[in-house]
Design a protein around this motif. Structure first.
Motif, mmCIF file in Angstrom:
data_model
loop_
_atom_site.group_PDB
_atom_site.id
_atom_site.type_symbol
_atom_site.label_atom_id
_atom_site.label_comp_id
_atom_site.label_asym_id
_atom_site.label_seq_id
_atom_site.Cartn_x
_atom_site.Cartn_y
_atom_site.Cartn_z
ATOM 1 N N VAL A 108 25.448 36.248 54.433
ATOM 2 C CA VAL A 108 26.317 37.271 55.008
ATOM 3 C C VAL A 108 25.499 38.150 55.946
ATOM 4 N N PHE A 109 26.095 38.482 57.092
ATOM 5 C CA PHE A 109 25.450 39.311 58.109
ATOM 6 C C PHE A 109 26.177 40.657 58.158
ATOM 7 N N VAL A 110 25.410 41.738 58.061
ATOM 8 C CA VAL A 110 25.970 43.092 58.017
ATOM 9 C C VAL A 110 25.858 43.710 59.402
ATOM 10 N N LEU A 111 26.998 44.144 59.937
ATOM 11 C CA LEU A 111 27.075 44.762 61.256
ATOM 12 C C LEU A 111 27.710 46.143 61.141
ATOM 13 N N GLU A 112 27.604 46.924 62.226
ATOM 14 C CA GLU A 112 28.282 48.211 62.262
ATOM 15 C C GLU A 112 29.796 47.977 62.227
ATOM 16 N N PRO A 113 30.546 48.830 61.539
ATOM 17 C CA PRO A 113 31.993 48.629 61.467
ATOM 18 C C PRO A 113 32.665 48.929 62.804
ATOM 19 N N ARG A 114 33.788 48.258 63.038
ATOM 20 C CA ARG A 114 34.574 48.576 64.224
ATOM 21 C C ARG A 114 35.187 49.965 64.092
ATOM 22 N N ASP A 115 35.636 50.293 62.872
ATOM 23 C CA ASP A 115 36.174 51.626 62.574
ATOM 24 C C ASP A 115 35.103 52.405 61.821
ATOM 25 N N LEU B 209 24.773 47.293 49.522
ATOM 26 C CA LEU B 209 24.985 48.465 50.372
ATOM 27 C C LEU B 209 25.120 49.734 49.536
ATOM 28 N N ALA B 210 25.792 49.640 48.412
ATOM 29 C CA ALA B 210 25.891 50.813 47.535
ATOM 30 C C ALA B 210 24.519 51.226 47.022
ATOM 31 N N THR B 211 23.688 50.255 46.685
ATOM 32 C CA THR B 211 22.341 50.527 46.175
ATOM 33 C C THR B 211 21.457 51.146 47.246
ATOM 34 N N LEU B 212 21.561 50.658 48.476
ATOM 35 C CA LEU B 212 20.701 51.138 49.553
ATOM 36 C C LEU B 212 21.159 52.487 50.104
ATOM 37 N N ARG B 213 22.463 52.672 50.229
ATOM 38 C CA ARG B 213 22.977 53.831 50.963
ATOM 39 C C ARG B 213 23.397 54.998 50.083
ATOM 40 N N ALA B 214 23.754 54.732 48.838
ATOM 41 C CA ALA B 214 24.241 55.822 47.989
ATOM 42 C C ALA B 214 23.809 55.631 46.547
ATOM 43 N N PRO B 215 22.492 55.523 46.295
ATOM 44 C CA PRO B 215 22.036 55.246 44.933
ATOM 45 C C PRO B 215 22.384 56.346 43.933
ATOM 46 N N GLU B 216 22.291 57.621 44.354
ATOM 47 C CA GLU B 216 22.604 58.704 43.425
ATOM 48 C C GLU B 216 24.092 58.733 43.096
ATOM 49 N N MET B 217 24.935 58.565 44.109
ATOM 50 C CA MET B 217 26.379 58.551 43.883
ATOM 51 C C MET B 217 26.773 57.368 43.003
ATOM 52 N N LEU B 218 26.122 56.228 43.225
ATOM 53 C CA LEU B 218 26.400 55.047 42.413
ATOM 54 C C LEU B 218 26.112 55.331 40.949
ATOM 55 N N THR B 219 24.995 55.985 40.687
ATOM 56 C CA THR B 219 24.608 56.276 39.307
ATOM 57 C C THR B 219 25.556 57.276 38.653
ATOM 58 N N ARG B 220 26.009 58.263 39.432
ATOM 59 C CA ARG B 220 26.831 59.322 38.843
ATOM 60 C C ARG B 220 28.304 58.920 38.688
ATOM 61 N N ASN B 221 28.916 58.484 39.785
ATOM 62 C CA ASN B 221 30.368 58.310 39.774
ATOM 63 C C ASN B 221 30.850 56.967 40.310
ATOM 64 N N GLY B 222 29.955 56.144 40.823
ATOM 65 C CA GLY B 222 30.387 54.935 41.496
ATOM 66 C C GLY B 222 30.654 55.200 42.969
ATOM 67 N N VAL B 223 30.807 54.122 43.728
ATOM 68 C CA VAL B 223 30.942 54.195 45.180
ATOM 69 C C VAL B 223 32.052 53.244 45.618
ATOM 70 N N VAL B 224 32.805 53.650 46.639
ATOM 71 C CA VAL B 224 33.760 52.738 47.283
ATOM 72 C C VAL B 224 33.135 52.255 48.588
ATOM 73 N N ILE B 225 33.017 50.948 48.729
ATOM 74 C CA ILE B 225 32.455 50.315 49.922
ATOM 75 C C ILE B 225 33.590 49.614 50.658
ATOM 76 N N ALA B 226 33.826 50.011 51.909
ATOM 77 C CA ALA B 226 34.903 49.430 52.714
ATOM 78 C C ALA B 226 34.308 48.422 53.701
ATOM 79 N N LEU B 227 34.678 47.165 53.532
ATOM 80 C CA LEU B 227 34.084 46.077 54.303
ATOM 81 C C LEU B 227 35.113 45.431 55.223
ATOM 82 N N GLU B 228 34.785 45.365 56.501
ATOM 83 C CA GLU B 228 35.629 44.670 57.469
ATOM 84 C C GLU B 228 35.201 43.207 57.512
#
Length: 301
Positions: A48-55, A85-104
Motif C-alpha cells: 500500500v502506498f500512502v499519499l496526501e488526501p484529496r480532501d 498511521l495511528a501509531t505514527l501520527r497520534a500515539p498518545e491519542m491512540l493510547t488514551r481514547n483511540g483514533v479515527v483514521i479516514a482513508l481515501e
C-alpha cells in the motif's frame, strides 16, 4: 528519491503470523508504473502506498497493489495502514481514547476506528464501503472440484452451496464438508484460471475450525494477481457477509464472528466479521483485526 516504508503482520497480534503488508509512506511523487514495480519487488499479497488526501479533512489517500495489478479496495492493507498511521501520527491519542483514521481508497472513503484492546494490542475496525452483491456467474460444483483437486461430493455443507459475491472485489466462495478437504485442496494449473473467470480468487471455507472460538476456517487461492495463496483476505471476508446472510438467514440485529485463515500456511490469521441485519436485509458489514509492525526501512529509488 528516498522513501520510508514499514512492514506489518495483519490480522494477528504476534509477529511472523497473519498476512504481511508493506506500507510505503510519502508516495506522492510515484507514478503507477513505479508503484507496480515496487509492489513486485516486495512480492507480498499487497503493498500500500500512502499519499496526501484529496480532501484535507481526511487522513491519507491509499493506493493498493498486488505484484501484478492495482486493487480498488483490500482489507488487510486498510487495517494495516490505519494502524500504522495511528501509531505514527497520534500515539498518545491512540493510547488514551483511540483514533479515527479516514482513508481515501479507489473504492471510496473508508473510516477506521483504531484502539488498543484490553491486552494492549492494536485493533482497527472499518465499515465495508459497499455491501456484498451476489455475482452473476458461479461455477458448478463439478467444475470447482476439478479446479481444486477435490471431489464434487466434498463441496457443500448444510444449506451452503458455491456462490459468488463482491464487496468491491469479487470472489468465488466454495463451502467444503470438512477441514480435511480444505487442507487437501489446491488449484489445478490447467483449469483453475478458466473456472475462476474474472474473480480475484476462490475462497474455500468449512465450519470445522482449528480454534473453538472461530466460526469458519478458510483458505483463499488467488487468481491473476501474482500470488498463490493468501494468509488473510479482508475483502473476501467483507463479501463473505453476503454468503453468511444468504445461507444462514441470521435474525435482525448485530452479529459478529471470527474467520480463521492462513493456518495451512503456518501464518494463522483471525478476521473479525461483523454485520447488521434490518428487516431481514443486510444493512452494514464491518471488518476488524489486529496488526503489529515488524520492520522499518528506507526505499531508495
Amino acid at each position: 528519491m528516498r522513501l520510508r516504508f514499514s512492514t506489518l503482520d495483519v490480522f494477528t497480534t504476534r509477529r511472523f503470523a497473519g498476512n504481511p503488508l508493506a506500507v510505503v509512506l510519502g508516495a506522492d511523487g510515484l507514478d503507477c508504473a513505479t508503484m507496480q514495480t515496487i509492489a513486485r519487488e516486495f512480492n507480498l499479497s499487497e503493498t500500500v502506498f500512502v499519499l496526501e488526501p484529496r480532501d484535507p479533512v481526511n487522513t491519507a489517500r491509499l493506493r493498493i497493489f498486488t505484484p501484478l495489478r492495482e486493487l480498488p479496495f483490500a482489507g488487510h492493507p486498510t487495517i494495516g495502514a490505519a494502524i500504522l498511521l495511528a501509531t505514527l501520527r497520534a500515539p498518545e491519542m491512540l493510547t488514551r481514547n483511540g483514533v479515527v483514521i479516514a482513508l481515501e481508497e479507489e473504492i471510496g472513503l473508508i473510516r477506521c476506528e483504531v484502539v488498543r484492546d484490553a491486552s494492549s494490542a492494536i485493533l482497527a475496525r472499518f465499515v465495508a464501503p459497499r455491501l456484498p452483491v451476489r455475482g452473476e456467474r458461479t461455477p458448478d460444483a463439478a467444475s470447482l472440484a476439478r479446479a481444486l483437486g477435490l471431489s464434487a461430493e466434498e463441496i457443500g455443507f448444510g444449506r451452503h452451496l458455491p456462490s459468488s459475491f463482491s464487496a468491491g472485489v469479487e470472489f468465488v466462495f466454495v463451502p467444503l464438508s470438512s477441514r480435511a478437504a480444505l487442507d487437501r485442496a489446491g488449484p489445478d494449473p490447467a483449469t483453475f484460471a478458466a473456472v475462476m473467470g474474472d474473480a480475484v480468487g476462490a475462497y474455500l471455507y468449512t465450519s470445522e475450525t482449528v480454534e473453538p472460538s472461530s466460526a469458519v476456517c478458510a483458505r483463499m487461492f488467488a487468481n491473476g494477481v501474482g500470488i498463490g495463496e493468501d494468509p488473510a483476505t479482508g475483502s473476501a471476508a467483507a463479501a463473505f457477509a453476503g454468503v453468511a446472510h444468504a445461507f444462514e438467514a441470521p435474525e435482525d440485529g448485530e452479529h459478529e464472528f471470527v474467520i480463521e485463515q492462513g493456518y495451512a500456511m503456518g501464518r494463522p490469521s483471525r478476521i473479525i466479521l461483523g454485520s447488521r441485519v434490518e428487516s431481514g436485509r443486510l444493512a452494514a458489514v464491518s471488518v476488524a483485526g489486529h496488526a503489529i509492525e515488524v520492520q522499518r526501512g528506507d526505499l531508495d529509488l
